[in-house]
Design an enzyme around this catalytic site. Structure first.
Site, PDB file in Angstrom:
ATOM      1  N   ARG A 149       0.854  -1.140  -0.016  1.00  0.00           N
ATOM      2  CA  ARG A 149      -0.138  -0.055  -0.049  1.00  0.00           C
ATOM      3  C   ARG A 149       1.051   1.330   0.219  1.00  0.00           C
ATOM      4  O   ARG A 149       1.809   1.297   0.950  1.00  0.00           O
ATOM      5  CB  ARG A 149      -0.867  -0.109   1.155  1.00  0.00           C
ATOM      6  CG  ARG A 149      -1.458  -1.269   1.341  1.00  0.00           C
ATOM      7  CD  ARG A 149      -3.089  -1.350   0.797  1.00  0.00           C
ATOM      8  NE  ARG A 149      -3.699  -2.745   1.130  1.00  0.00           N
ATOM      9  CZ  ARG A 149      -4.479  -3.206   0.478  1.00  0.00           C
ATOM     10  NH1 ARG A 149      -5.143  -2.626  -0.345  1.00  0.00           N
ATOM     11  NH2 ARG A 149      -5.095  -4.329   1.044  1.00  0.00           N
TER      12      ARG A 149
ATOM     13  N   ASP B 134     -12.441  -9.948  -4.032  1.00  0.00           N
ATOM     14  CA  ASP B 134     -13.742  -9.356  -3.972  1.00  0.00           C
ATOM     15  C   ASP B 134     -14.804  -9.483  -5.107  1.00  0.00           C
ATOM     16  O   ASP B 134     -16.096  -9.371  -4.904  1.00  0.00           O
ATOM     17  CB  ASP B 134     -13.777  -7.975  -3.110  1.00  0.00           C
ATOM     18  CG  ASP B 134     -13.200  -7.852  -1.996  1.00  0.00           C
ATOM     19  OD1 ASP B 134     -12.845  -8.934  -1.405  1.00  0.00           O
ATOM     20  OD2 ASP B 134     -13.098  -6.793  -1.336  1.00  0.00           O
TER      21      ASP B 134
ATOM     22  N   MET C 256     -15.017 -12.040   3.560  1.00  0.00           N
ATOM     23  CA  MET C 256     -14.608 -10.640   2.980  1.00  0.00           C
ATOM     24  C   MET C 256     -15.345 -10.233   1.755  1.00  0.00           C
ATOM     25  O   MET C 256     -16.407 -11.037   1.320  1.00  0.00           O
ATOM     26  CB  MET C 256     -13.347 -10.944   2.419  1.00  0.00           C
ATOM     27  CG  MET C 256     -12.281 -10.838   3.438  1.00  0.00           C
ATOM     28  SD  MET C 256     -10.422 -11.025   2.809  1.00  0.00           S
ATOM     29  CE  MET C 256      -9.658 -10.862   4.441  1.00  0.00           C
ATOM     30  N   GLY C 257     -15.356  -8.968   1.490  1.00  0.00           N
ATOM     31  CA  GLY C 257     -16.173  -8.402   0.196  1.00  0.00           C
ATOM     32  C   GLY C 257     -17.217  -7.460   0.978  1.00  0.00           C
ATOM     33  O   GLY C 257     -18.262  -7.913   1.339  1.00  0.00           O
TER      34      GLY C 257
ATOM     35  N   ALA D 294     -26.374 -22.049   2.671  1.00  0.00           N
ATOM     36  CA  ALA D 294     -26.413 -21.401   3.895  1.00  0.00           C
ATOM     37  C   ALA D 294     -27.863 -20.776   3.978  1.00  0.00           C
ATOM     38  O   ALA D 294     -28.393 -20.262   2.903  1.00  0.00           O
ATOM     39  CB  ALA D 294     -25.303 -20.281   3.764  1.00  0.00           C
TER      40      ALA D 294
ATOM     41  N   GLU E 135     -18.315  -8.836   5.340  1.00  0.00           N
ATOM     42  CA  GLU E 135     -17.587  -8.013   6.464  1.00  0.00           C
ATOM     43  C   GLU E 135     -18.222  -6.765   6.530  1.00  0.00           C
ATOM     44  O   GLU E 135     -18.927  -6.160   5.668  1.00  0.00           O
ATOM     45  CB  GLU E 135     -16.146  -7.884   6.122  1.00  0.00           C
ATOM     46  CG  GLU E 135     -15.704  -7.439   4.950  1.00  0.00           C
ATOM     47  CD  GLU E 135     -14.529  -7.426   4.385  1.00  0.00           C
ATOM     48  OE1 GLU E 135     -13.518  -7.515   5.241  1.00  0.00           O
ATOM     49  OE2 GLU E 135     -14.086  -7.158   3.251  1.00  0.00           O
TER      50      GLU E 135
HETATM   51  P1  ADP Z   1      -6.890  -1.971  -4.556  1.00  0.00           P
HETATM   52  O1  ADP Z   1      -6.079  -1.877  -5.839  1.00  0.00           O
HETATM   53  O2  ADP Z   1      -6.987  -3.589  -4.293  1.00  0.00           O
HETATM   54  O3  ADP Z   1      -8.122  -1.366  -4.396  1.00  0.00           O
HETATM   55  P2  ADP Z   1      -5.719   0.399  -2.636  1.00  0.00           P
HETATM   56  O4  ADP Z   1      -6.920   0.824  -2.755  1.00  0.00           O
HETATM   57  O5  ADP Z   1      -5.104  -0.079  -1.415  1.00  0.00           O
HETATM   58  O6  ADP Z   1      -6.063  -1.267  -3.179  1.00  0.00           O
HETATM   59  O7  ADP Z   1      -4.768   0.566  -3.890  1.00  0.00           O
HETATM   60  C1  ADP Z   1      -3.537   0.091  -4.178  1.00  0.00           C
HETATM   61  C2  ADP Z   1      -2.666   1.074  -4.209  1.00  0.00           C
HETATM   62  O8  ADP Z   1      -2.900   1.762  -5.508  1.00  0.00           O
HETATM   63  C3  ADP Z   1      -2.392   2.229  -3.264  1.00  0.00           C
HETATM   64  O9  ADP Z   1      -1.637   1.794  -2.361  1.00  0.00           O
HETATM   65  C4  ADP Z   1      -1.556   3.343  -4.244  1.00  0.00           C
HETATM   66  O10 ADP Z   1      -0.447   3.316  -4.307  1.00  0.00           O
HETATM   67  C5  ADP Z   1      -2.573   3.324  -5.364  1.00  0.00           C
HETATM   68  N1  ADP Z   1      -3.687   3.997  -5.448  1.00  0.00           N
HETATM   69  C6  ADP Z   1      -4.836   4.153  -4.991  1.00  0.00           C
HETATM   70  N2  ADP Z   1      -5.699   4.937  -5.091  1.00  0.00           N
HETATM   71  C7  ADP Z   1      -5.091   5.703  -5.995  1.00  0.00           C
HETATM   72  C8  ADP Z   1      -5.316   7.128  -6.486  1.00  0.00           C
HETATM   73  N3  ADP Z   1      -6.410   7.364  -6.489  1.00  0.00           N
HETATM   74  N4  ADP Z   1      -4.469   7.703  -7.083  1.00  0.00           N
HETATM   75  C9  ADP Z   1      -3.204   7.002  -7.449  1.00  0.00           C
HETATM   76  N5  ADP Z   1      -2.720   5.956  -7.050  1.00  0.00           N
HETATM   77  C10 ADP Z   1      -3.583   5.155  -6.265  1.00  0.00           C
END
Ligand code: ADP
Length: 322
Positions: A72, A127, A169-170, A186, A223
């Site tokens: 992250r 998810d 999850m989800g 279920a 969740e």
């Molecule tokens: P997912 O991709 O599973 O939705 P996250 O929301 O944590 O998970 O996003 C993963 C990574 O993508 C973040 O840690 C960040 O580095 C990047 N990211 C998320 N949102 C943005 C955004 N609005 N602009 C640029 N990078 C983003």
């Protein structure tokens, strides 16, 4: 285009390794030089980038998680940080980047596309909440893990004439709960689109056990709907008179050996991403739509409404309560 890079970002999902493998091998077959970026956007920014030929990508074919790791990195929302990250690619002469992740990761890929990096997004999230694909990478494996665990919980509940609340999850997307509900029988499935009060659940439990003579009741909940599973179980027990246990499957459902379908779909999405890049496309979200592997502009993909699951939820609940 000669050099492309791959990263995985956000929550890890089984099948990510299959997608990476397939991108690397397809790129090599097309005479390209593939690179692996470790730890998502964090690794991109710090330059943690390795030539993919230094790694035997086949060894991860049956392994969950992501062997190029995830991270992250909220700093990636900062335009200056993104320019610095692009510089890392420029320094190595890398023109394109395949991002495997959820909707947050897709935003990052879109913003890189806007500053001139050729990007492709692959839907990596257990998810199933990326609407530009009917199935996301990781969903099938997580679903199978849930089903296996709920079957086990059912054995015990059945032996003792009890009810169990199982949290999965989800939150935004209740697909894990709904699909697992249908697959396990279920008696109650609660998702954010289909919320029931503890008393409503208790009255179903009571009916199933005391009137219909069932030996067990399984309640699957997404969740973040109920803040305390013990409290929810106690309330159900109090109003139904049926001993009720609450448990969260938590991270048990995230890792694990990718299923056959996961491996197949992830590999095919990886091939598709490379094919689009060869055609000169950028800013696309790869997915399965109407049974076809296809690319949707990322911004459009992020704006697509989620499919209404109310009817599906009713079908699952009606079938399993009868
Ligand atoms: P997912 O991709 O599973 O939705 P996250 O929301 O944590 O998970 O996003 C993963 C990574 O993508 C973040 O840690 C960040 O580095 C990047 N990211 C998320 N949102 C943005 C955004 N609005 N602009 C640029 N990078 C983003």
């Amino acid at each position: 285009m000669k050099k492309i890079a791959i990263l995985t970002s956000g929550g890890d999902a089984p099948g990510m390794n299959n997608a990476v493998r397939s991108i690397v091998k397809t790129a090599l077959a097309k005479g390209m030089e593939p690179y692996l970026v470790y730890e998502g956007y964090y690794g991109l920014h710090s330059g943690n980038i390795k030539l993919a030929t230094e790694v035997n990508v086949d060894q991860y074919i049956a392994k969950g998680g992501t062997f190029i790791y995830s991270a992250r990195f909220p700093e990636f929302k900062n335009p200056k940080i993104r320019l610095e990250a692009k510089k890392q690619l420029d320094n190595l002469g890398i023109e394109a980047l395949v991002v495997i992740g959820g909707d947050g990761s897709y935003y990052g890929a879109q913003l890189l596309h806007e500053i001139g990096v050729k990007t492709m997004g692959l839907p990596g999230t257990i998810d199933n909440d990326i609407t530009s694909s009917e199935f996301t990478i990781g969903f099938d494996t997580a679903l199978n893990s849930i089903v296996e665990n709920v079957d086990r919980i059912r054995d015990t509940m059945e032996s003792h004439n009890r009810a169990a609340v199982v949290e999965v999850m989800g939150h935004g997307s209740g697909d894990l709960a709904l699909f697992a509900g249908l697959a396990t029988g279920a008696e109650v499935v609660v998702t954010s689109e289909n919320i029931k009060s503890p008393k409503e659940i208790a009255s179903i439990v009571k009916k199933q056990i005391k009137e219909m003579g069932k030996r067990s009741v399984i309640i699957i909940v997404s969740e973040l709907i109920y803040d305390n599973l013990d409290k929810l179980s106690k309330t159900i027990e109090e109003f139904s008179g049926v001993v009720t246990r609450g448990m969260s499957l938590s991270h048990l459902q995230r890792g694990g050996v990718p299923t056959a379908m996961e491996r197949v779909n992830s590999s095919l999405m990886g091939i598709k991403a490379v094919e689009y890049l060869i055609k000169g496309e950028s800013g696309l979200a790869i997915g399965i739509l109407n049974g076809k592997f296809t690319g949707t502009p990322i911004l459009e993909a992020l704006a697509l409404p989620r499919e209404d699951r109310h009817k599906f939820a009713n079908i699952v609940n009606d079938l399993n309560q009868s």
